[in-house]
Design an enzyme around this catalytic site. Structure first.
Site, PDB file in Angstrom:
ATOM      1  N   HIS A   1     -43.090  -3.213  -1.757  1.00 57.30           N
ATOM      2  CA  HIS A   1     -42.552  -3.921  -0.599  1.00 57.30           C
ATOM      3  C   HIS A   1     -43.689  -4.389   0.315  1.00 57.30           C
ATOM      4  O   HIS A   1     -43.687  -5.519   0.800  1.00 57.30           O
ATOM      5  CB  HIS A   1     -41.616  -2.998   0.194  1.00 57.30           C
ATOM      6  CG  HIS A   1     -40.240  -2.872  -0.384  1.00 57.30           C
ATOM      7  ND1 HIS A   1     -39.995  -2.285  -1.591  1.00 57.30           N
ATOM      8  CD2 HIS A   1     -39.021  -3.272   0.098  1.00 57.30           C
ATOM      9  CE1 HIS A   1     -38.694  -2.308  -1.835  1.00 57.30           C
ATOM     10  NE2 HIS A   1     -38.078  -2.905  -0.832  1.00 57.30           N
TER      11      HIS A   1
ATOM     12  N   GLN B   1      12.445  -0.497  12.067  1.00 52.58           N
ATOM     13  CA  GLN B   1      11.402   0.057  11.204  1.00 52.58           C
ATOM     14  C   GLN B   1      12.001   0.978  10.149  1.00 52.58           C
ATOM     15  O   GLN B   1      11.598   0.968   8.987  1.00 52.58           O
ATOM     16  CB  GLN B   1      10.390   0.841  12.048  1.00 52.58           C
ATOM     17  CG  GLN B   1       9.123   1.200  11.291  1.00 52.58           C
ATOM     18  CD  GLN B   1       8.379  -0.032  10.852  1.00 52.58           C
ATOM     19  OE1 GLN B   1       8.105  -0.932  11.630  1.00 52.58           O
ATOM     20  NE2 GLN B   1       8.064  -0.125   9.577  1.00 52.58           N
TER      21      GLN B   1
ATOM     22  N   ASP C   1       6.388  -8.980  13.336  1.00 50.65           N
ATOM     23  CA  ASP C   1       6.655  -8.945  11.897  1.00 50.65           C
ATOM     24  C   ASP C   1       6.891 -10.341  11.342  1.00 50.65           C
ATOM     25  O   ASP C   1       6.628 -10.590  10.159  1.00 50.65           O
ATOM     26  CB  ASP C   1       7.893  -8.090  11.611  1.00 50.65           C
ATOM     27  CG  ASP C   1       7.556  -6.609  11.486  1.00 50.65           C
ATOM     28  OD1 ASP C   1       6.363  -6.259  11.520  1.00 50.65           O
ATOM     29  OD2 ASP C   1       8.497  -5.803  11.365  1.00 50.65           O
TER      30      ASP C   1
ATOM     31  N   TYR D   1       0.153  -9.628  -3.195  1.00 51.98           N
ATOM     32  CA  TYR D   1       1.347  -8.964  -3.722  1.00 51.98           C
ATOM     33  C   TYR D   1       2.443  -9.027  -2.668  1.00 51.98           C
ATOM     34  O   TYR D   1       2.240  -8.586  -1.531  1.00 51.98           O
ATOM     35  CB  TYR D   1       1.077  -7.504  -4.098  1.00 51.98           C
ATOM     36  CG  TYR D   1       2.310  -6.873  -4.719  1.00 51.98           C
ATOM     37  CD1 TYR D   1       2.634  -7.143  -6.039  1.00 51.98           C
ATOM     38  CD2 TYR D   1       3.172  -6.081  -3.971  1.00 51.98           C
ATOM     39  CE1 TYR D   1       3.794  -6.621  -6.607  1.00 51.98           C
ATOM     40  CE2 TYR D   1       4.336  -5.555  -4.537  1.00 51.98           C
ATOM     41  CZ  TYR D   1       4.638  -5.832  -5.855  1.00 51.98           C
ATOM     42  OH  TYR D   1       5.784  -5.332  -6.414  1.00 51.98           O
TER      43      TYR D   1
ATOM     44  N   HIS E   1      13.192  -0.264   6.667  1.00 50.31           N
ATOM     45  CA  HIS E   1      12.238  -0.690   5.632  1.00 50.31           C
ATOM     46  C   HIS E   1      12.389   0.148   4.372  1.00 50.31           C
ATOM     47  O   HIS E   1      12.354  -0.366   3.257  1.00 50.31           O
ATOM     48  CB  HIS E   1      10.799  -0.566   6.146  1.00 50.31           C
ATOM     49  CG  HIS E   1      10.282  -1.827   6.762  1.00 50.31           C
ATOM     50  ND1 HIS E   1      10.152  -2.996   6.052  1.00 50.31           N
ATOM     51  CD2 HIS E   1       9.829  -2.095   8.007  1.00 50.31           C
ATOM     52  CE1 HIS E   1       9.657  -3.934   6.838  1.00 50.31           C
ATOM     53  NE2 HIS E   1       9.458  -3.423   8.029  1.00 50.31           N
TER      54      HIS E   1
ATOM     55  N   GLU F   1     -42.513   4.651   3.896  1.00 55.50           N
ATOM     56  CA  GLU F   1     -41.436   5.053   2.989  1.00 55.50           C
ATOM     57  C   GLU F   1     -41.902   5.203   1.547  1.00 55.50           C
ATOM     58  O   GLU F   1     -41.115   5.532   0.661  1.00 55.50           O
ATOM     59  CB  GLU F   1     -40.285   4.042   3.048  1.00 55.50           C
ATOM     60  CG  GLU F   1     -39.518   4.089   4.367  1.00 55.50           C
ATOM     61  CD  GLU F   1     -38.256   3.243   4.372  1.00 55.50           C
ATOM     62  OE1 GLU F   1     -37.418   3.467   5.267  1.00 55.50           O
ATOM     63  OE2 GLU F   1     -38.105   2.379   3.488  1.00 55.50           O
TER      64      GLU F   1
ATOM     65  N   SER G   1       5.728   2.037   5.941  1.00 52.83           N
ATOM     66  CA  SER G   1       5.633   1.436   7.268  1.00 52.83           C
ATOM     67  C   SER G   1       6.084   2.419   8.352  1.00 52.83           C
ATOM     68  O   SER G   1       6.839   3.348   8.102  1.00 52.83           O
ATOM     69  CB  SER G   1       6.486   0.174   7.315  1.00 52.83           C
ATOM     70  OG  SER G   1       6.119  -0.635   8.404  1.00 52.83           O
TER      71      SER G   1
ATOM     72  N   GLU H   1       0.850   2.351  12.949  1.00 54.38           N
ATOM     73  CA  GLU H   1       0.767   0.980  12.446  1.00 54.38           C
ATOM     74  C   GLU H   1       1.255   0.013  13.528  1.00 54.38           C
ATOM     75  O   GLU H   1       0.589  -0.965  13.861  1.00 54.38           O
ATOM     76  CB  GLU H   1       1.627   0.850  11.193  1.00 54.38           C
ATOM     77  CG  GLU H   1       1.691  -0.561  10.636  1.00 54.38           C
ATOM     78  CD  GLU H   1       2.738  -0.722   9.555  1.00 54.38           C
ATOM     79  OE1 GLU H   1       2.673  -1.725   8.822  1.00 54.38           O
ATOM     80  OE2 GLU H   1       3.646   0.141   9.450  1.00 54.38           O
ATOM     81  N   HIS H   2       2.436   0.272  14.075  1.00 57.99           N
ATOM     82  CA  HIS H   2       2.997  -0.511  15.179  1.00 57.99           C
ATOM     83  C   HIS H   2       3.182   0.418  16.380  1.00 57.99           C
ATOM     84  O   HIS H   2       3.776   1.481  16.241  1.00 57.99           O
ATOM     85  CB  HIS H   2       4.364  -1.089  14.821  1.00 57.99           C
ATOM     86  CG  HIS H   2       4.401  -1.887  13.555  1.00 57.99           C
ATOM     87  ND1 HIS H   2       4.771  -1.329  12.340  1.00 57.99           N
ATOM     88  CD2 HIS H   2       4.129  -3.191  13.316  1.00 57.99           C
ATOM     89  CE1 HIS H   2       4.722  -2.272  11.409  1.00 57.99           C
ATOM     90  NE2 HIS H   2       4.332  -3.399  11.967  1.00 57.99           N
TER      91      HIS H   2
END
Length: 425
Positions: A415, A255, A356, A124, A258, A410, A233, A322-323
């Site tokens: 098994h 920033q 970026d 996207y 944005h 178990e 962001s 984030e940054h």
């Protein structure tokens, strides 16, 4: 931008909160839109595009002719810039491919792991107030390196129904040929469920507004993988007295532009630097075309003054940006103490915008504090790792009693029998 001086540790959590939204009503709205696309396919996608974007689109798929026209219409300077960025991103991500050698865990027991590209992925790409053609590179390049067989890209068209030529140029450059002019929740729904036109994918990548983010989180609950939970962001700048107020202000504004829901944070032990940076912010803000958006983001942001660098590092780790820009004299030493961040920018000449766009690292990163547990997108994000093992008869004889003892303890006798029946032969 507010300044907070020497807050107590008890106040940190409240100070570091991200801008909140009414999640309940958002989920109800988005869930209803997803359901419409799931039930009615292309017809619902078309109606939602008309409702929210005021665009009537008959043919969602961008034709090869349109792709070719976009490639030819781009200015040489921009085409060269995108190509340079793509080369750097490809070099960085190519190094993430690793062939793991088989290992013999004991005599006759051989194990190994192999990376397989996810067969179908959806990307996207936001295209509203800022067509993010750079994100095409950040997602398309690692998808191709990973070996994903089918890569689908959805992006909202402009008011004329066309996709921004730079997005189409970047798509062609990364080898993506299936581009759909669909935006918003309806794009996520189309890729998650499939429609008459858009194929269903197994994992969805890419940033978006709160509606797109919510849609990704909701389809994840239905078994469609997503890259990561992500919100608006954000950037955090950790600066000392050696930093340039003009540089810091530019980074914060890069920033803030944005979106109005973006957040920027300045952390420093130097009060004079904070005040000079705030003055510089206002000077630079007045010159920005997107100053109204940036101004709203600054209203959700703050500068925090602390007594010691140790406290500042601890607060930055709590924030999990984030940054993270470390504009300090001892940037690499400080970076060694950072445990929570999506991507780190060291020194006075490493602006966030380099990452970026073109330094080579990926800009699709965890936001909203998710950097405490999530990594940014990489080639690994586009692969699944399958483990293999081969046991010889000798190997099973050596390992068999261990497996039998554990299975019986178990209460899983079948098994145990799967081993016993082989050992009796």
């Amino acid at each position: 931008m507010k300044t907070i001086q020497n807050p107590s540790r008890a106040a940190w959590a409240a100070l570091l909160e991200r801008p909140s939204i009414d999640a309940t009503s958002l989920k109800e709205t988005v869930s209803g839109l997803l359901g419409e696309v799931r039930k009615r396919g292309d017809a619902a996608v078309r109606e939602l595009g008309q409702k929210f974007d005021r665009i009537s689109v008959n043919d969602f798929l961008v034709s090869e002719t349109e792709m070719e026209q976009a490639v030819n219409s781009l200015s040489p300077d921009l085409a060269n810039a995108i190509t340079c960025a793509a080369d750097n991103i490809r070099r960085f991500h190519q190094q993430q491919l690793r062939n793991e050698e088989p290992i013999e865990t004991m005599a006759g027991v051989r194990c190994w792991r192999k990376s397989i590209g996810i067969e179908k992925v959806g990307l996207y790409i936001p295209g509203g107030t800022a067509p993010l053609f750079s994100t095409v590179l950040m997602l398309g390049i690692p998808a191709k390196i990973a070996g994903c067989r089918e890569v689908v890209l959805c992006t909202p068209p402009d008011h004329t129904g066309n996709v921004h030529p730079a997005i189409l140029f970047a798509a062609r450059l990364t080898g993506i040929h299936r581009v759909y002019r669909i935006g918003g929740v309806q794009a996520i729904a189309a890729m998650a469920y499939g429609t008459e036109t858009v194929p269903r994918v197994f994992k969805i990548f890419g940033p978006g507004n709160q509606y797109v983010t919510c849609a990704k989180q909701l389809v994840q609950q239905e078994g469609i993988a997503i890259d990561m939970p992500a919100g608006p962001s954000e950037v955090c700048v950790l600066a000392d007295a050696t930093a340039s107020p003009a540089f810091i202000a530019a980074d914060l504004l890069s920033q803030a532009e944005h979106g109005a829901d973006s957040q920027v944070l300045l952390v420093s032990t130097d009060g004079a630097l904070i005040e000079k940076t705030k003055t510089e912010l206002q000077r630079q803000l007045a010159l920005l075309p997107r100053k109204d958006i940036a101004q709203k983001a600054l209203e959700n942001s703050q500068a925090i003054l602390l007594n010691t660098l140790e406290e500042a590092i601890e607060l930055v780790n709590d924030y999990a940006a984030e940054h993270l820009i470390i504009a300090c004299a001892d940037d690499e030493a400080i970076a060694g103490k950072i445990t929570n961040a999506g991507s780190v920018f060291l020194g006075h000449y490493s602006p966030e915008s380099a990452g970026d766009y073109a330094s080579g690292t990926n800009h699709t990163l965890p936001t909203n504090g998710f950097a405490r547990a999530y990594s940014g997108v990489s080639v690994d994000s586009f692969v699944k790792k399958i483990t293999y093992q081969r046991l010889t008869e000798e190997g099973l004889q050596l390992l068999g009693n261990t497996v039998i003892s554990m299975a019986e303890a178990e209460g899983l006798d079948a098994h145990a029998n799967a081993v016993k029946i082989r050992l009796k032969q």
